[in-house]
Design an enzyme around this catalytic site. Sequence first.
Site, short mmCIF file in Angstrom:
data_model
loop_
_atom_site.label_atom_id
_atom_site.label_comp_id
_atom_site.label_asym_id
_atom_site.label_seq_id
_atom_site.Cartn_x
_atom_site.Cartn_y
_atom_site.Cartn_z
N ASP A 104 0.79 -1.11 -0.03
CA ASP A 104 0.01 0.06 0.07
C ASP A 104 0.70 1.26 0.06
O ASP A 104 0.70 2.24 -0.81
CB ASP A 104 -0.98 -0.08 1.25
CG ASP A 104 -1.74 1.14 1.20
OD1 ASP A 104 -2.51 1.52 0.31
OD2 ASP A 104 -1.39 2.02 2.13
N ASP A 107 4.48 0.52 4.12
CA ASP A 107 4.40 -0.65 5.01
C ASP A 107 4.58 -1.92 3.98
O ASP A 107 4.72 -1.79 2.81
CB ASP A 107 3.32 -0.44 5.95
CG ASP A 107 2.08 -0.23 4.93
OD1 ASP A 107 2.06 -0.31 4.00
OD2 ASP A 107 0.90 0.14 5.61
N TYR A 255 -7.73 2.41 9.04
CA TYR A 255 -6.86 2.91 7.99
C TYR A 255 -7.56 3.14 6.81
O TYR A 255 -7.32 4.28 6.51
CB TYR A 255 -5.98 1.46 7.73
CG TYR A 255 -5.10 1.35 8.93
CD1 TYR A 255 -3.69 1.85 9.03
CD2 TYR A 255 -5.50 0.19 9.94
CE1 TYR A 255 -2.97 1.43 10.21
CE2 TYR A 255 -4.73 0.03 11.14
CZ TYR A 255 -3.36 0.63 11.10
OH TYR A 255 -2.62 0.38 12.45
N GLU A 498 5.36 9.73 3.59
CA GLU A 498 5.09 8.53 3.23
C GLU A 498 4.34 8.53 1.78
O GLU A 498 3.31 9.36 1.51
CB GLU A 498 3.98 8.10 4.17
CG GLU A 498 3.71 6.41 3.81
CD GLU A 498 3.09 5.62 4.81
OE1 GLU A 498 3.15 4.44 4.93
OE2 GLU A 498 2.43 6.31 5.94
#
Length: 525
Positions: A104, A107, A255, A498
Amino acid sequence: MGKSNSKGGCWGWLLVLIVAAAVAFGVFVMVKKKQHDSHGGAAPVPGPPGAVTRKYSDALNTAMQFFDVQKSGKLVDNKITWRGDSALDDGKPANLDLSKGMYDAGDHMKFNFPMAFTATVLSWAILEYGDQMKVVDQLEPAQDSLKWITDYLVNSHPSDNVLYIQVGDPAADHKCWDRPEDMTGKRPLTQVNTSAPGTEVAAETAAALASASLVFKAHDPTYSSSLLKHAKQLFTFADNYRGSYSESIPEVQTYYNSTGYGDELLWAASWLYHATKDQSYYDYVTEKNGEKFANFGSPTWFSWDNKLAGTQVLMSRISFFSSKEASNSDILQKYRDSAEAVMCGLLPKSQTATSSRTDGGLIWVTEWNALQHPVASAFLAVVYSDYMLSSRTASISCNGDSFTPSDLRKFAISQADYVLGDNPMKMSFLVGYGDKYPQFVHHRGASIPTDATTGCKDGFKWLDSTKPNPNIAVGAMVGGPFLNETYIDSRNNSMQAEPSTYNSAVLVGLLSGLVTTSSVVQSFS
């Protein structure tokens, strides 16, 4: 003799005056025509791909590589030197091969809801701009990356009313900092079914497979047919067993919490109509479900969670190119009007323009992953501008003010250029592009040397390291700046540092639309 000369001179002057008047009239007509073409007439239709804009070509080449960075499974023709095979046993508890797909973000989770959105947007980009991608040698990489996801999505759907929607436990996954190649933790599977429905994720997967079926239709019809079969089954499952996966599986709320599933149903039915030309899918979008879910006249932001703006633009394609074939034209016009409301909100000189922008002109919606919405908006804007060009539609009206396709393209360019370095920080947010880009990307694999030996816990020293990442996550678009246009280049700053695969999808779509000029095809099939 003298009288004769006088008469001839008089006629000569008269002839000069007539010619001068004709020339003046011609100039007047040309000026008026030019003014009309600029403001009220149809713009010229662009032809085949023209001259390549090197900046966007280079950026597209860079952005496309992040899909290779994110690949799970047994890598074939691996182009990323610091990546290797990983997650080869994913799916085994259910006797499935779920080794493919893409991680994704930074991670090692496979979240199917945003991953399916990634596939749908990548398919859309290929369908609209495959000719541009081909000119700069990016069409085949785009198709390969798409297939890496769709192979996984097909395997995630073992029976009509069962769809695996997640691999890995996010709570456990985020307690580790290791390379994907070295993972040792358990990889549990999560599914939706008739007892625990997940309409939005099943419908988004249907949209992904339906759109991808069009991408592969010409050169791999067997694969295309398989994708379409799964898409139809998944849409039926999504529609017949309505329920949010956020309610069926409360753990996902942390999430990728869903705010509703109506947009995904319309989005999936729209793609299925394009893929099949089956009138029932068109009727689905334009009859009671459209009235119930489309939220006409209320502009929204296009994202992994909300597909309404994307659906409105996609349905506008039918209005632009196939309106004579379609019934329910009044509802279809509502989709187009809603799409134009979205466009008017983006154009900075429109009376209805959103004021949600940074001082540097970047659309601003949220500080977490700030670049997602402006890039997605710019992708829709360049697509809509090309619909206008290819259909010879001169302008849209925003509260009485007219705006042209070039105005929309100018907006799209402003957002793309901001990402690529034309911003107050003078830095590129696309890793690997330009002279200055983030060095401390929040990405496990990029942060750990390939020769390091780490377990789940001791790898955190690489998260906290003060040294730049030893591996470049080439093509990653990081989260982006704060509203005050600052960026903290820190690995621990996941809010800004990220990247994600769905960010890459909308960026690839945007850059593909800008890399050169081209008309869009009037039909995908």
